[in-house]
Design a protein around this motif. Sequence first.
Motif, PDB file in Angstrom:
ATOM      1  N   CYS A 217     -20.004  78.120  85.105  1.00 40.94           N
ATOM      2  CA  CYS A 217     -20.972  76.986  85.893  1.00 40.94           C
ATOM      3  C   CYS A 217     -20.268  75.464  86.468  1.00 40.94           C
ATOM      4  N   ILE A 218     -18.920  76.016  86.619  1.00 39.72           N
ATOM      5  CA  ILE A 218     -17.952  74.629  87.270  1.00 39.72           C
ATOM      6  C   ILE A 218     -18.941  74.192  88.444  1.00 39.72           C
ATOM      7  N   GLY A 219     -19.094  72.795  88.537  1.00 41.07           N
ATOM      8  CA  GLY A 219     -20.137  72.108  89.620  1.00 41.07           C
ATOM      9  C   GLY A 219     -19.321  71.449  90.250  1.00 41.07           C
ATOM     10  N   SER A 220     -18.079  70.966  90.121  1.00 39.95           N
ATOM     11  CA  SER A 220     -17.335  69.931  90.886  1.00 39.95           C
ATOM     12  C   SER A 220     -15.904  70.131  90.509  1.00 39.95           C
ATOM     13  N   SER A 221     -15.065  69.514  91.217  1.00 42.96           N
ATOM     14  CA  SER A 221     -13.382  69.376  91.021  1.00 42.96           C
ATOM     15  C   SER A 221     -13.267  68.700  89.879  1.00 42.96           C
ATOM     16  N   GLU A 222     -14.050  67.785  89.553  1.00 38.49           N
ATOM     17  CA  GLU A 222     -13.900  67.015  88.381  1.00 38.49           C
ATOM     18  C   GLU A 222     -13.858  67.657  87.167  1.00 38.49           C
ATOM     19  N   GLU A 223     -15.304  68.686  87.179  1.00 39.22           N
ATOM     20  CA  GLU A 223     -15.390  69.668  85.808  1.00 39.22           C
ATOM     21  C   GLU A 223     -14.218  70.647  85.834  1.00 39.22           C
ATOM     22  N   ALA A 224     -13.663  70.870  86.946  1.00 36.76           N
ATOM     23  CA  ALA A 224     -12.566  71.949  86.933  1.00 36.76           C
ATOM     24  C   ALA A 224     -11.343  71.343  86.447  1.00 36.76           C
ATOM     25  N   ALA A 225     -11.000  70.284  86.865  1.00 38.98           N
ATOM     26  CA  ALA A 225     -10.001  69.608  86.083  1.00 38.98           C
ATOM     27  C   ALA A 225     -10.160  69.117  84.816  1.00 38.98           C
ATOM     28  N   LEU A 226     -11.300  68.855  83.963  1.00 37.09           N
ATOM     29  CA  LEU A 226     -11.495  68.897  82.663  1.00 37.09           C
ATOM     30  C   LEU A 226     -11.447  70.040  82.028  1.00 37.09           C
TER      31      LEU A 226
ATOM     32  N   GLY B 274     -15.452  79.624  86.327  1.00 37.72           N
ATOM     33  CA  GLY B 274     -16.685  80.270  86.911  1.00 37.72           C
ATOM     34  C   GLY B 274     -17.454  79.583  87.987  1.00 37.72           C
ATOM     35  N   LEU B 275     -17.461  80.023  89.141  1.00 38.74           N
ATOM     36  CA  LEU B 275     -18.348  79.306  90.207  1.00 38.74           C
ATOM     37  C   LEU B 275     -19.388  80.069  90.710  1.00 38.74           C
ATOM     38  N   VAL B 276     -20.530  79.428  90.510  1.00 36.88           N
ATOM     39  CA  VAL B 276     -21.725  80.348  90.656  1.00 36.88           C
ATOM     40  C   VAL B 276     -22.472  80.291  91.951  1.00 36.88           C
ATOM     41  N   SER B 277     -22.563  81.359  92.541  1.00 38.28           N
ATOM     42  CA  SER B 277     -23.302  81.540  93.822  1.00 38.28           C
ATOM     43  C   SER B 277     -24.758  81.669  93.789  1.00 38.28           C
ATOM     44  N   GLU B 278     -25.532  81.691  94.415  1.00 35.80           N
ATOM     45  CA  GLU B 278     -26.797  82.109  94.702  1.00 35.80           C
ATOM     46  C   GLU B 278     -27.274  83.082  93.712  1.00 35.80           C
TER      47      GLU B 278
ATOM     48  N   THR C 188     -10.055  81.913  89.470  1.00 43.58           N
ATOM     49  CA  THR C 188     -11.254  81.419  90.130  1.00 43.58           C
ATOM     50  C   THR C 188     -12.246  82.657  90.175  1.00 43.58           C
ATOM     51  N   PHE C 189     -13.192  82.602  89.307  1.00 44.07           N
ATOM     52  CA  PHE C 189     -14.222  83.711  89.440  1.00 44.07           C
ATOM     53  C   PHE C 189     -15.336  83.272  90.431  1.00 44.07           C
ATOM     54  N   LEU C 190     -15.820  84.087  91.439  1.00 42.32           N
ATOM     55  CA  LEU C 190     -16.994  83.728  91.995  1.00 42.32           C
ATOM     56  C   LEU C 190     -18.120  84.679  91.520  1.00 42.32           C
ATOM     57  N   LEU C 191     -19.103  84.107  91.026  1.00 35.78           N
ATOM     58  CA  LEU C 191     -20.477  84.749  90.255  1.00 35.78           C
ATOM     59  C   LEU C 191     -21.098  85.321  91.411  1.00 35.78           C
ATOM     60  N   THR C 192     -21.260  86.604  91.897  1.00 40.40           N
ATOM     61  CA  THR C 192     -22.190  86.963  92.929  1.00 40.40           C
ATOM     62  C   THR C 192     -23.415  87.928  92.369  1.00 40.40           C
TER      63      THR C 192
ATOM     64  N   SER D 228     -23.209  75.597  96.062  1.00 42.71           N
ATOM     65  CA  SER D 228     -23.046  76.240  97.514  1.00 42.71           C
ATOM     66  C   SER D 228     -21.818  76.817  97.889  1.00 42.71           C
ATOM     67  N   GLU D 229     -21.754  77.884  98.682  1.00 42.93           N
ATOM     68  CA  GLU D 229     -20.509  78.439  99.047  1.00 42.93           C
ATOM     69  C   GLU D 229     -19.451  77.464  99.473  1.00 42.93           C
ATOM     70  N   ALA D 230     -20.017  76.502 100.135  1.00 42.13           N
ATOM     71  CA  ALA D 230     -19.062  75.514 100.789  1.00 42.13           C
ATOM     72  C   ALA D 230     -18.342  74.518  99.409  1.00 42.13           C
ATOM     73  N   GLU D 231     -19.107  74.435  98.540  1.00 45.37           N
ATOM     74  CA  GLU D 231     -18.917  73.708  97.475  1.00 45.37           C
ATOM     75  C   GLU D 231     -17.716  74.573  96.553  1.00 45.37           C
ATOM     76  N   ILE D 232     -17.975  75.954  96.544  1.00 49.28           N
ATOM     77  CA  ILE D 232     -17.150  76.778  95.697  1.00 49.28           C
ATOM     78  C   ILE D 232     -16.012  76.860  96.529  1.00 49.28           C
ATOM     79  N   ALA D 233     -15.925  77.092  97.822  1.00 54.52           N
ATOM     80  CA  ALA D 233     -14.439  77.084  98.696  1.00 54.52           C
ATOM     81  C   ALA D 233     -13.732  75.673  98.257  1.00 54.52           C
ATOM     82  N   GLU D 234     -14.430  74.608  98.309  1.00 55.61           N
ATOM     83  CA  GLU D 234     -13.562  73.288  98.247  1.00 55.61           C
ATOM     84  C   GLU D 234     -13.071  73.100  96.818  1.00 55.61           C
ATOM     85  N   ILE D 235     -13.649  73.597  95.721  1.00 58.20           N
ATOM     86  CA  ILE D 235     -13.187  73.823  94.428  1.00 58.20           C
ATOM     87  C   ILE D 235     -11.937  74.653  94.425  1.00 58.20           C
ATOM     88  N   ALA D 236     -12.374  76.040  94.766  1.00 55.11           N
ATOM     89  CA  ALA D 236     -11.463  77.089  94.563  1.00 55.11           C
ATOM     90  C   ALA D 236      -9.954  76.751  95.295  1.00 55.11           C
TER      91      ALA D 236
END
Length: 215
Positions: free
Chosen positions: A8-17, A27-31, A57-61, A40-48
């Motif tokens: 449920c990572i929601g930002s690059s800051e959470e990822a770094a933490l 884990g990056l959760v899509s719809e 980097t896990f995409l939850l689909t 959003s997928e755009a946010e997932i791509a940016e973080i990944a």
Amino acid sequence: MQRVKICCIGSSEEAALAIRYGASALGLVSEMPSGPGVISEAEIAEIAARIPPPIATFLLTSRTDPAEIIAQQRRCGVNALQLCDRLPRGAHQTIRRALPGVSLIQVVHVKGAASVEEAQTLSREVDAILLDSGTPSLRVKELGGTGRTHDWSLSAEIVKRSHTPVFLAGGLNAENVRRAIVQVQPFGLDICTGVRTAGALDEARLGAFMEAVGG
């Protein structure tokens, strides 16, 4: 060494933490039909794109159509797919052929003895199994993030029978994770709600969890 995936990572800051505290996967959760952490997928791509190797980097689909899953991975640029729902026969092979080098992790929601057989069979098709506590049979499917534990004796049996590594998810926290490790002996752990407060990654709870994992 116990692997830990922070979900449920929601930002690059959470990822770094999460990485700073020793996470080996994010884990990056899509719809999803329900549950926390959707971005959003755009946010997932940016973080990944900002995650250094060897962090996975896990995409939850929640998608089940192989063509849709393949397209989603290509949009998001992750190196692992966490398949949260049941896929039709042959789908894993189709995805693997199209996405060489992308790891496939199949979720099995542990509901009873039938889950042991399901996981054992699926373990021949994928790179890892992830055991969770959702209820896909509901009208609005629960595919993860419930914060509930399941029967760990079944999880332990799955670990013994599996042909591939097994991650344990579902209701883990700093208070119960040592018992989970001892009883189930999983390859890795997956946690979302147990390290969050009001939906945000909580550094104190994350630190306590990682300390408990280390024993």
